[in-house]
Scaffold this motif. Structure first.
Motif, short mmCIF file in Angstrom:
data_model
loop_
_atom_site.label_atom_id
_atom_site.label_comp_id
_atom_site.label_asym_id
_atom_site.label_seq_id
_atom_site.Cartn_x
_atom_site.Cartn_y
_atom_site.Cartn_z
N ASN A 363 0.83 -1.20 0.00
CA ASN A 363 0.00 0.00 0.00
C ASN A 363 0.87 1.26 0.00
O ASN A 363 0.73 2.15 0.85
CB ASN A 363 -0.95 0.00 1.21
N ILE A 364 1.76 1.33 -0.98
CA ILE A 364 2.67 2.48 -1.12
C ILE A 364 2.30 3.24 -2.39
O ILE A 364 2.38 2.69 -3.50
CB ILE A 364 4.14 2.02 -1.21
N LEU A 365 1.90 4.47 -2.23
CA LEU A 365 1.51 5.30 -3.37
C LEU A 365 2.30 6.60 -3.46
O LEU A 365 2.25 7.29 -4.47
CB LEU A 365 0.01 5.62 -3.30
N SER A 366 2.98 6.96 -2.37
CA SER A 366 3.68 8.25 -2.33
C SER A 366 5.08 8.09 -1.78
O SER A 366 5.45 7.05 -1.23
CB SER A 366 2.91 9.24 -1.46
N TYR A 367 5.88 9.15 -1.91
CA TYR A 367 7.25 9.14 -1.37
C TYR A 367 7.23 8.98 0.15
O TYR A 367 8.06 8.27 0.71
CB TYR A 367 7.97 10.45 -1.72
N SER A 368 6.30 9.65 0.80
CA SER A 368 6.23 9.57 2.26
C SER A 368 5.94 8.15 2.72
O SER A 368 6.52 7.67 3.71
CB SER A 368 5.15 10.52 2.79
N GLU A 369 5.06 7.48 2.03
CA GLU A 369 4.75 6.09 2.38
C GLU A 369 5.92 5.17 2.08
O GLU A 369 6.17 4.22 2.82
CB GLU A 369 3.50 5.64 1.60
N LEU A 370 6.67 5.48 1.03
CA LEU A 370 7.88 4.69 0.74
C LEU A 370 8.93 4.92 1.82
O LEU A 370 9.63 3.97 2.23
CB LEU A 370 8.45 5.07 -0.62
N ALA A 371 9.04 6.15 2.30
CA ALA A 371 10.03 6.47 3.34
C ALA A 371 9.79 5.64 4.60
O ALA A 371 10.73 5.16 5.23
CB ALA A 371 9.99 7.96 3.66
N VAL A 372 8.53 5.46 4.95
CA VAL A 372 8.19 4.68 6.15
C VAL A 372 8.65 3.23 6.02
O VAL A 372 9.13 2.62 6.98
CB VAL A 372 6.66 4.73 6.40
N LYS A 373 8.56 2.69 4.82
CA LYS A 373 8.90 1.28 4.60
C LYS A 373 10.19 1.12 3.78
O LYS A 373 10.44 0.07 3.19
CB LYS A 373 7.74 0.58 3.90
N SER A 374 11.01 2.16 3.75
CA SER A 374 12.21 2.14 2.91
C SER A 374 13.22 1.09 3.34
O SER A 374 14.06 0.66 2.54
CB SER A 374 12.87 3.53 2.90
N SER A 389 22.67 18.26 -6.10
CA SER A 389 21.97 18.88 -4.98
C SER A 389 20.45 18.78 -5.13
O SER A 389 19.72 18.76 -4.15
CB SER A 389 22.38 20.36 -4.85
N ASP A 390 19.99 18.72 -6.40
CA ASP A 390 18.55 18.66 -6.63
C ASP A 390 18.04 17.22 -6.64
O ASP A 390 16.85 17.00 -6.92
CB ASP A 390 18.20 19.34 -7.96
N ALA A 391 18.89 16.27 -6.33
CA ALA A 391 18.49 14.87 -6.36
C ALA A 391 18.52 14.27 -4.95
O ALA A 391 17.89 14.79 -4.04
CB ALA A 391 19.36 14.09 -7.34
N PHE A 392 19.29 13.20 -4.75
CA PHE A 392 19.19 12.44 -3.51
C PHE A 392 19.57 13.21 -2.25
O PHE A 392 18.88 13.08 -1.22
CB PHE A 392 20.03 11.17 -3.62
N PRO A 393 20.66 14.01 -2.25
CA PRO A 393 21.01 14.73 -1.00
C PRO A 393 19.87 15.58 -0.46
O PRO A 393 19.57 15.54 0.74
CB PRO A 393 22.21 15.59 -1.43
N GLY A 394 19.21 16.35 -1.33
CA GLY A 394 18.09 17.17 -0.87
C GLY A 394 16.82 16.36 -0.64
O GLY A 394 16.05 16.66 0.27
N LEU A 395 16.64 15.33 -1.46
CA LEU A 395 15.46 14.48 -1.33
C LEU A 395 15.41 13.82 0.05
O LEU A 395 14.35 13.72 0.67
CB LEU A 395 15.48 13.41 -2.43
N LYS A 396 16.57 13.39 0.51
CA LYS A 396 16.63 12.70 1.81
C LYS A 396 16.32 13.65 2.97
O LYS A 396 15.84 13.22 4.03
CB LYS A 396 18.02 12.09 1.99
N LYS A 397 16.56 14.93 2.76
CA LYS A 397 16.23 15.90 3.81
C LYS A 397 14.72 16.13 3.87
O LYS A 397 14.17 16.45 4.93
CB LYS A 397 16.95 17.23 3.53
N THR A 398 14.08 15.98 2.72
CA THR A 398 12.63 16.19 2.66
C THR A 398 11.86 14.94 3.09
O THR A 398 10.84 15.03 3.79
CB THR A 398 12.22 16.59 1.23
N TYR A 399 12.36 13.80 2.66
CA TYR A 399 11.74 12.52 3.01
C TYR A 399 12.77 11.66 3.76
O TYR A 399 13.87 11.46 3.25
CB TYR A 399 11.29 11.75 1.76
#
Length: 513
Positions: A363-374, A389-399
């Motif tokens: 039941n994963i539809l979003s980045y936030s839900e993926l983060a919980v079960k990453s 900077s616009d990819a994984f480094p910043g993405l990990k700070k958001t999720y």
């Protein structure tokens, strides 16, 4: 598309590979033997030159190509410098070792008979060191032919272009043909020089007493090599074109970019008398293409607004991640003398994807839900995704992703890794054909981290001044490629194995109709 239909393309790559390899080999032979002789007679220089060559040799060749781009740009000049640097070590070493191993008593006997220093070198040192020198040359030629394959990454052409294009477009025929071509070149080059090394009567060949048969064993294949080289030179005819009537079109190393590069090239060729030079599949993407645009090595390519804003202008994203295109274009014109010819109509932004079956099970539809079960996922992406900077480094700070493992790989291999089960979460571009082919679920970026990456044509203003008609032609492409259409074009290349040139031709014909 079969081998015969691509014969002109392969012939051009063969000619480029032959000339680049042979030119490098000739330069390395002269410089390497000269340096080997010099360090043999000069103990002071030996302590500097040999360690320096050893040090340069330890730098990965692909890194050396990149390091030289700010200094000499991309293309032939860069490739020649790298190939010469890497070819020097074996020939300098073998020359020095061969001279060093000459028996001292022979040298002393020649000196006792009144021979000059030059006569001792010509009659004693060089003939006896020649087998060692030739052995080093055989190693050098194989190394140079192989390394020339990597030169395609910086737009220098050669058979490596077929390999990288094959990897980029999932085309096995291109990979096999390019690889076999390079292997054949290396084997023939080794056999050619091996003829010199195997002939124990070589000294008589270069003396007045050599027999005709002995000379033919060496001279005939040498003449053949140079005849093919001259033919290749005439075929490519690099000096014939008027640079004022030439436009260099570049592309990044992806199927999409090959297709767009062909659309631009064919649009110009079909409507003008301008000669188009294709420099496709340049490694490093924007990192290497943008400096080459500024140095005038390249003239036009397709860029993405998000990449331009964040990685070229190095600006922070505005509110709601909405990039002002007019501001972007104006900055490019004022700062770089480059112009954006509108936007093509599609947004190829980043995305994260997992299999549809995993999405349904967990039941994963979003980045936030993926983060919980990453912790249940192994995430794979291309090298620069983990660096930008616009990819994984910043993405990990958001999720708050905490993936089980992170796998870095070439951009064109990540889907293969997903298919083989080595990763089960992957970064995607929204126009990727493999999304459909692998039945992936692109997750929702619920915090709107990724900005838009709208594609547009970037061209040097100087080119537009020289060829005003080009601007009108390329502006006709504005807004004519939707995201769905671009994904379809990519699918034709990557899944149906059509060539980018064929796909581009069909697109242009349909656009006219």
């Amino acid at each position: 598309m079969d081998f015969w239909e691509r014969r002109i393309y392969y012939l051009q790559l063969l000619a480029e590979h032959l000339l680049l390899s042979l030119g490098s080999l000739l330069a390395v032979t002269f410089l390497g033997i000269s340096l080997g002789i010099f360090v043999f007679y000069s103990s002071k220089s030996r302590k500097i030159i040999l360690p320096l060559i050893n040090f340069l040799y330890t730098i990965p060749s692909i890194a050396m190509f990149g390091l030289l781009i700010p200094l000499v740009g991309i293309g032939l000049k860069n490739a020649l410098i790298v190939l010469i640097i890497y070819g020097l070590l074996p020939i300098v070493r073998s020359t020095y070792s061969g001279l060093k191993e000459v028996p001292a008593q022979l040298v002393e006997a020649a000196q006792g008979l009144g021979s000059t220093k030059f006569q001792v070198f010509r009659n004693i040192y060089f003939p006896l060191a020649l087998p060692s020198i030739l052995s080093g040359l055989r190693i050098t030629v194989v190394m140079i032919v192989a390394l020339t394959g990597l030169a395609a990454l910086i737009g220098a052409g050669g058979l490596g272009q077929a390999i990288f294009r094959g990897l980029n477009t999932m085309n096995t025929e291109l990979i096999v043909t390019g690889s076999l071509g390079i292997s054949l070149f290396a084997i023939l080059g080794d056999q050619w020089l091996g003829q010199f090394e195997r002939d124990e009567s070589l000294l008589r060949v270069i003396s007045k007493n050599g027999t005709k048969r002995q000379k033919n064993r060496i001279i005939f294949p040498t003449v053949i090599v140079f005849m093919f080289s001259i033919a290749a030179l005439f075929y490519l005819n690099p000096l014939s074109s008027n640079k004022s009537k030439t436009i260099v079109v570049a592309s990044k190393p992806t199927s999409e970019q090959f297709i767009l590069g062909e659309i631009i090239s064919q649009t110009i060729e079909n409507n003008t008398d301008i000669k188009v030079i294709r420099k496709f599949g340049i490694g490093g993407g924007t990192t290497n293409i943008h400096p080459a645009m500024l140095s005038k090595d390249l003239d036009v390519y397709v860029e993405y607004t998000g990449t331009a804003w964040l990685n070229v202008l190095k600006k922070d994203l505005p509110q709601k991640q909405l990039i002002n295109f007019e501001e972007l274009n104006k900055t490019y014109e004022n700062q770089f003398k480059l112009k954006w010819l509108g936007l093509l109509g599609f947004n190829n932004t980043y995305g994260l994807a997992i299999s549809k079956s995993d999405a349904e099970k967990q039941n994963i539809l979003s980045y936030s839900e993926l983060a919980v079960k990453s912790g249940d996922f192994t995430f794979g992406a291309e090298f620069d995704f983990f660096e930008r900077s616009d990819a994984f480094p910043g993405l990990k700070k958001t999720y708050p992703f905490q993936f089980k493992n992170l796998e870095e790989m070439d951009i064109n291999l990540r889907y293969k890794a997903f298919e083989e089960g080595k990763i089960n979460a992957v970064d995607v571009f929204t126009t990727d054909a493999q999304i459909k082919n692998l039945n992936l679920k692109v997750l929702k970026d619920d915090k709107n981290y990724f900005p838009n990456y709208e594609a547009g044509i970037v061209i040097r203003q100087e080119i537009l001044e020289k060829h005003p008609a080009v601007e009108k032609l390329l502006l006709q492409l504005q807004g004519n490629i939707s995201t769905e259409k671009m994904q379809e074009l990519n699918y034709q290349v990557e899944i149906e194995n059509k060539s980018p040139a064929e796909v581009a031709k069909n697109f242009i014909n349909n656009l006219r109709n």
